[in-house]
Design a protein around this motif. Structure first.
Motif, PDB file in Angstrom:
ATOM      1  N   SER A  39       0.841  -1.197   0.000  1.00  0.00           N
ATOM      2  CA  SER A  39       0.000   0.000   0.000  1.00  0.00           C
ATOM      3  C   SER A  39       0.878   1.249   0.000  1.00  0.00           C
ATOM      4  N   ARG A  82      -6.765  -4.552  -6.382  1.00  0.00           N
ATOM      5  CA  ARG A  82      -6.552  -3.404  -5.512  1.00  0.00           C
ATOM      6  C   ARG A  82      -7.879  -3.050  -4.861  1.00  0.00           C
ATOM      7  N   HIS A  93      -6.006   2.605  -0.422  1.00  0.00           N
ATOM      8  CA  HIS A  93      -5.909   1.529  -1.404  1.00  0.00           C
ATOM      9  C   HIS A  93      -4.712   0.633  -1.087  1.00  0.00           C
ATOM     10  N   ALA A  94      -4.904  -0.648  -1.288  1.00  0.00           N
ATOM     11  CA  ALA A  94      -3.821  -1.616  -1.121  1.00  0.00           C
ATOM     12  C   ALA A  94      -3.931  -2.662  -2.215  1.00  0.00           C
TER      13      ALA A  94
END
Length: 269
Positions: A39, A82, A93-94
């Motif tokens: 992330s 994502r 977001h990751a």
């Protein structure tokens, strides 16, 4: 001189304090890791994944932390999706997927990455069964004087269990096609990962057509989970090899516990 390959579902780094030292101490030449998180949007150490009644801490930049710890390896991050994770009161977001690390003294001479189920999901984790990919690479061992092909996959997770389904059949066929883009067919081949399958799955028949046989069940191991996994059904992780792989040692590592999955550790010539 033997070559060491490690396969492990790292569980998003939940047991980070013991995981990182173990990956260093294992001294593997090739590490095939599943459930890796990255992330870039945050400098926080931890994020939280929430899905209905599930809450799971995720190490925010696990890929970068492993890469820093394995300074003599090249790292390849292979995301499937994502989505958003909780960073305190905000969402970030990751990315989530596979990571492969290869010792820098072992050149990667060919590789392929592709989806074996679904497609990349840029706007969320995706519906179940969620997207899955596989990474296949061919390396050359200067000291031993041979090349070897290694493929890893994180098999799709179905909400109705690990039994055979049309999606898993298609996944197996896609994995074989991916391997065929890299493996010349006349050298050592290893396939590993958290396959999310039962030992009697038809997938092993499909992979058996490449000459692959599973080392986990073939050597009498009956558990690839740790005490952190409380459900029945203790098989998830497998490592398969062709007959030309000379197995010097193989272990389904019970201790230390660095995930809810056990590490698979293969020494070969």
């Amino acid at each position: 001189m033997s070559l060491r390959i490690l396969s492990l579902n790292v569980w998003g780094g939940k047991l980070h304090a013991s995981l990182i030292p173990y990956l260093v101490e294992a001294n593997a030449d090739v590490l095939c890791l599943q459930e890796v998180v990255r992330s870039p949007e945050t400098t926080s150490g931890w994020l939280l994944y929430r899905d209905r009644d599930i809450e799971l801490p995720q190490r925010a930049n696990l890929f970068d932390e492993i890469r820093a710890a394995l300074a003599d390896h090249d790292g390849y991050f292979c995301p499937t999706s994502r989505g958003e994770l909780h960073d305190g009161n905000r969402m970030v977001h990751a990315e989530f997927g596979l990571a492969t690390f290869v010792r820098k003294s072992l050149p990667v001479i060919s590789q392929a990455l592709d989806f074996v189920h679904g497609a990349f999901s840029p706007d969320g984790w995706g519906k179940h069964p969620r997207p899955r990919n596989a990474h296949c690479l061919r390396i050359f061992d200067y000291e031993a004087g041979f090349s070897i092909t290694i493929a890893q996959m994180h098999g799709l997770r179905a909400e109705n269990g690990k039994g055979d389904t049309p999606e898993r059949q298609a996944q197996a066929d896609a994995l074989v096609q991916l391997i065929g883009r890299v493996w010349p067919g006349n050298e050592r081949l290893i396939v590993c990962g958290d396959l999310n399958l039962l030992p009697d799955s038809d997938t092993f028949t499909v992979l058996g057509n490449l000459g692959l046989a599973d080392l986990v069940t073939g050597r009498g191991h009956a558990d690839t989970r740790t005490s952190y996994y409380g459900k029945p059904g203790r098989f998830a992780d497998y490592m398969l090899a062709t007959p030309d792989v000379e197995v010097v040692g193989f272990d389904v590592v019970a201790h230390p516990e660095v995930s809810d999955h056990r590490a698979l550790l293969l020494d070969l010539r």
